[in-house]
Design a protein around this motif. Structure first.
Motif, PDB file in Angstrom:
ATOM      1  N   ASP A  42       1.149  13.254  -4.201  1.00 45.05           N
ATOM      2  CA  ASP A  42       1.109  12.578  -2.783  1.00 45.05           C
ATOM      3  C   ASP A  42       2.264  12.322  -2.180  1.00 45.05           C
ATOM      4  O   ASP A  42       3.237  11.355  -2.812  1.00 45.05           O
ATOM      5  N   VAL A  43       3.065  13.184  -1.495  1.00 50.15           N
ATOM      6  CA  VAL A  43       4.130  13.038  -0.858  1.00 50.15           C
ATOM      7  C   VAL A  43       4.328  12.507   0.373  1.00 50.15           C
ATOM      8  O   VAL A  43       3.619  13.087   1.373  1.00 50.15           O
ATOM      9  N   ILE A  44       4.819  11.378   0.500  1.00 51.61           N
ATOM     10  CA  ILE A  44       5.031  10.604   1.777  1.00 51.61           C
ATOM     11  C   ILE A  44       6.390  11.029   2.204  1.00 51.61           C
ATOM     12  O   ILE A  44       7.711  10.610   1.698  1.00 51.61           O
ATOM     13  N   GLY A  66       1.587  19.906   3.584  1.00 50.87           N
ATOM     14  CA  GLY A  66       1.149  18.824   2.507  1.00 50.87           C
ATOM     15  C   GLY A  66       1.393  17.378   2.308  1.00 50.87           C
ATOM     16  O   GLY A  66       1.000  16.699   1.468  1.00 50.87           O
ATOM     17  N   LYS A  67       2.453  16.892   3.310  1.00 45.98           N
ATOM     18  CA  LYS A  67       2.908  15.781   3.166  1.00 45.98           C
ATOM     19  C   LYS A  67       2.273  14.780   4.285  1.00 45.98           C
ATOM     20  O   LYS A  67       1.820  15.165   5.008  1.00 45.98           O
ATOM     21  N   LEU A 366       5.587  14.031  13.422  1.00 49.09           N
ATOM     22  CA  LEU A 366       6.240  12.949  13.065  1.00 49.09           C
ATOM     23  C   LEU A 366       5.482  11.727  13.383  1.00 49.09           C
ATOM     24  O   LEU A 366       4.990  11.172  14.318  1.00 49.09           O
ATOM     25  N   GLY A 367       6.001  10.787  12.249  1.00 49.70           N
ATOM     26  CA  GLY A 367       4.905   9.613  12.283  1.00 49.70           C
ATOM     27  C   GLY A 367       3.543   9.606  12.350  1.00 49.70           C
ATOM     28  O   GLY A 367       2.794   8.379  12.344  1.00 49.70           O
ATOM     29  N   GLU A 368       3.032  10.718  12.025  1.00 50.10           N
ATOM     30  CA  GLU A 368       1.588  10.938  12.020  1.00 50.10           C
ATOM     31  C   GLU A 368       0.789   9.831  11.105  1.00 50.10           C
ATOM     32  O   GLU A 368      -0.426   9.610  11.342  1.00 50.10           O
ATOM     33  N   HIS A 369       1.258   9.526   9.818  1.00 49.23           N
ATOM     34  CA  HIS A 369       0.665   8.661   8.938  1.00 49.23           C
ATOM     35  C   HIS A 369       1.281   7.318   8.856  1.00 49.23           C
ATOM     36  O   HIS A 369       0.939   6.713   7.944  1.00 49.23           O
ATOM     37  N   MET A 374       1.139   2.410   5.613  1.00 45.88           N
ATOM     38  CA  MET A 374       1.826   0.839   5.640  1.00 45.88           C
ATOM     39  C   MET A 374       0.512  -0.074   5.322  1.00 45.88           C
ATOM     40  O   MET A 374       0.669  -1.133   5.084  1.00 45.88           O
ATOM     41  N   ALA A 375      -0.736   0.546   5.730  1.00 43.00           N
ATOM     42  CA  ALA A 375      -1.975  -0.299   5.302  1.00 43.00           C
ATOM     43  C   ALA A 375      -2.374  -0.158   4.105  1.00 43.00           C
ATOM     44  O   ALA A 375      -3.421  -0.794   3.757  1.00 43.00           O
TER      45      ALA A 375
END
Length: 376
Positions: A42-44, A66-67, A366-369, A374-375
């Protein structure tokens, strides 16, 4: 649980359940993150406001597939605290800043390991901490030039450097192996560690035999005549080129039998193992140039390989992308990217039979997740 970014299904691969924070940008860090993601991690991807500078390049879609993407400003206190909090839940951190830069941003190894002693931290700077060049920008062409990763071309003294990002690629590959080793060590000790894989250092195993020098004797140059004549590109009757590999004497008979000139075998073999004068070398070169113009590239490929030699038509990238070998082996696959649409990308090249990996999804916007991560 690790899930794919596109479907939400449980990810597959040997690294399923491993969480990676990818602070990388451009090529080396993101490519390492991609290699880990392809094996189920799981790559953030943590991006600065405005995003990874490489977002305007089409290859970004491959390096970051995949990130999940979140945006944090590491230059303010809130952004640093959020990054540090995420690092407490991470198994691996990736960055490719210059040495000491990560520490100034609050995400250096010692800072993060203080609250997560099991953390594996992989840094891929251009030049390492102990290098006198450590404060310089380690751009791909700079690293290539410093390490002499070029070759001389006939008729010119100008060095020709590789068009491919060899330093970044080898650093990412070495980084992936190092992270895997560190994960095994942590399983045994419970403790993580700091890994440094400078692009500059990664070039030396890439250079291979061309780097070897013996202290008490002159090193033989494998590319001296007549090897260079037998192992080179030749143009054929249809205008296409082939790469013929006759580097060693045992290939001579195979090639010359296919060429219909077995009477030359003894004479050519006799030239191996010694330096050949320029006139003799030029004579054989011109002879072979004329010889290859007698058949098409495909005819030469088939004939030489049928005799047990090694020869292939020099293909274009466009040809390779649709070649049956690449397609059937899934070395080239199609991915539906959010920006570029359906596109061809390299498949998962590492095939673990028991725990096969898979492309976990497209590259994130960009910033999709940000909110999702953060939740958690």
């Amino acid at each position: 649980m690790t899930t794919t970014t596109d479907t939400g299904k449980e990810a597959s691969g040997a690294l399923r359940g491993i969480r990676v924070l990818d602070f990388g940008q451009y090529i080396p860090g993101p490519l390492l993150g991609m290699l880990l993601s392809d094996q189920g991690a799981d790559v953030i991807k943590i991006e600065r406001p405005g995003g990874d500078p490489a977002r305007d390049r089409d290859a970004f879609a491959t390096w970051n597939r995949g990130k999940r993407s979140i945006v944090l400003d590491l230059k303010n206190t809130q952004g640093r605290r959020r990054a540090q909090a995420l690092a407490e839940t991470a198994d691996v951190v990736i960055e490719n800043f210059r040495p000491l830069t990560a520490g100034k941003l609050g995400i250096g190894y010692r800072q993060l390991a203080a609250t997560n002693p099991g953390l594996i931290y992989c840094s891929l700077p251009g030049f390492g901490e102990e290098s006198p060049y450590r404060d310089r920008k380690g751009w791909e062409p700079i690293v290539g030039a410093v390490t002499g990763a070029h070759q001389q071309i006939e008729g010119t003294t100008e060095p020709l450097f590789l068009p491919l990002p060899a330093a970044s690629t080898f650093a990412a590959i070495l980084g992936a192996g190092s992270v895997a080793m560190a994960l095994i060590a942590r399983h045994q000790t419970g403790v993580g560690q700091y890994i440094e894989v400078p692009l500059h250092s990664a070039m030396f195993p890439a250079i291979g035999g061309r780097l070897v020098q013996l202290h008490d004797m002159e090193t033989e140059d494998l590319f001296e005549m007549p090897r260079m004549i037998m192992a080179r590109q030749y143009q054929c009757s249809d205008g296409r080129w082939v790469q013929n590999h006759g580097m060693y004497a045992r290939f001579v008979s195979q090639f010359l039998q296919a060429a219909g000139h077995p009477e030359w075998i003894e004479e050519v073999v006799a030239e191996y193992g010694r330096h050949v004068d320029p006139e003799t070398g030029q004579m054989w070169l011109e002879r072979f140039k004329k010889l290859f113009l007698e058949r098409t590239a495909k005819e030469w490929e088939d004939a030489i390989n049928a005799e047990g030699g090694a020869c292939t038509v020099c293909k274009t990238v466009d040809e390779w992308l649709v070649h049956e070998h690449a397609v059937e082996a899934k070395m080239v696959v199609e991915v539906d990217d959010a920006k570029l649409g359906l596109m061809k990308q390299p498949g998962v090249q590492v095939r673990l039979r028991g725990t096969p990996g898979a492309i976990q999804g497209r590259a994130p916007t960009l910033g999709e997740h940000t909110d999702q991560v953060m939740a958690e």
